[in-house]
Design a protein around this motif. Structure first.
Motif, short mmCIF file in Angstrom:
data_model
loop_
_atom_site.label_atom_id
_atom_site.label_comp_id
_atom_site.label_asym_id
_atom_site.label_seq_id
_atom_site.Cartn_x
_atom_site.Cartn_y
_atom_site.Cartn_z
N LYS A 112 3.74 -3.81 3.57
CA LYS A 112 3.40 -4.68 4.69
C LYS A 112 1.97 -5.17 4.50
N ARG A 113 1.82 -6.47 4.41
CA ARG A 113 0.50 -7.04 4.09
C ARG A 113 -0.49 -6.98 5.25
N SER A 114 -0.03 -7.30 6.44
CA SER A 114 -0.92 -7.37 7.60
C SER A 114 -1.25 -5.98 8.12
N PRO A 115 -2.55 -5.70 8.32
CA PRO A 115 -2.93 -4.40 8.90
C PRO A 115 -2.30 -4.20 10.29
N ILE A 171 0.12 -1.08 11.49
CA ILE A 171 -0.18 -0.25 12.66
C ILE A 171 1.02 -0.24 13.61
N THR A 172 1.58 -1.42 13.87
CA THR A 172 2.71 -1.51 14.80
C THR A 172 3.93 -0.78 14.25
N TYR A 173 4.22 -0.98 12.96
CA TYR A 173 5.39 -0.33 12.36
C TYR A 173 5.20 1.18 12.29
N GLU A 174 4.01 1.62 11.98
CA GLU A 174 3.74 3.06 11.94
C GLU A 174 3.94 3.67 13.34
#
Length: 156
Positions: free
Chosen positions: A34-37, A41-44
């Protein structure tokens, strides 16, 4: 550790794909794609909530029922997390619910495509479709003219 390989038609090893040392390692590998930080964060956060919902069971033991229960929990309004500032945040918007459910589906698909998960149990789950709200966000010409007329700062 699970060595993931691709076999040829006659049973010979054609390609070694990955060495996965458990669910946490799989999740880290998946998040690296996932490129976007902000996406990471959201996926984690979504995966953390998913594990909370399913009682921290291993991904290889997760069933479609677990994925459906997670979706129902998200939709119930009872699902919340603590943000980076220590504030409790409920997951309420239809778009957030879809994002969190889709993150879980993505991880399960990725784990299955690698061969780490025998079945893609998330494939049969359809996250709720968010309500279309574009028409609620479009201003009328009269609203725009009024907004401009009421603006006191010439710079704006």
């Amino acid at each position: 550790m699970k060595e993931i390989i691709r076999m040829g038609q006659t049973g010979e090893i054609v390609q070694r794909i990955a060495d996965v040392q458990g669910d946490d390692h799989l999740i880290r590998m998946w998040l690296q794609n996932k490129r976007s930080p902000n996406t990471r964060i959201t996926y984690e956060r979504a995966i953390s909530l998913f594990f909370e919902c399913v009682g921290h069971k291993p991904l290889q033991s997760v069933t479609l029922n677990d994925v459906q229960d997670f979706g129902a929990w998200l939709e119930s309004g009872d699902c919340a997390y603590v943000d980076e500032r220590g504030r409790a945040r409920a997951i309420e918007s239809d778009n957030s619910i879809k994002t969190y459910a889709s993150a879980v589906k993505s991880l399960l698909s990725w784990g299955h495509n690698l061969g780490y998960l025998q079945f893609n149990v998330g494939r049969a789950y359809a996250p709720p479709k968010p309500k279309e709200t574009l028409n609620e966000r479009i201003l009328t010409q009269e609203q725009v003219i009024t907004m401009i007329a009421l603006e006191q700062d010439e710079r704006n």
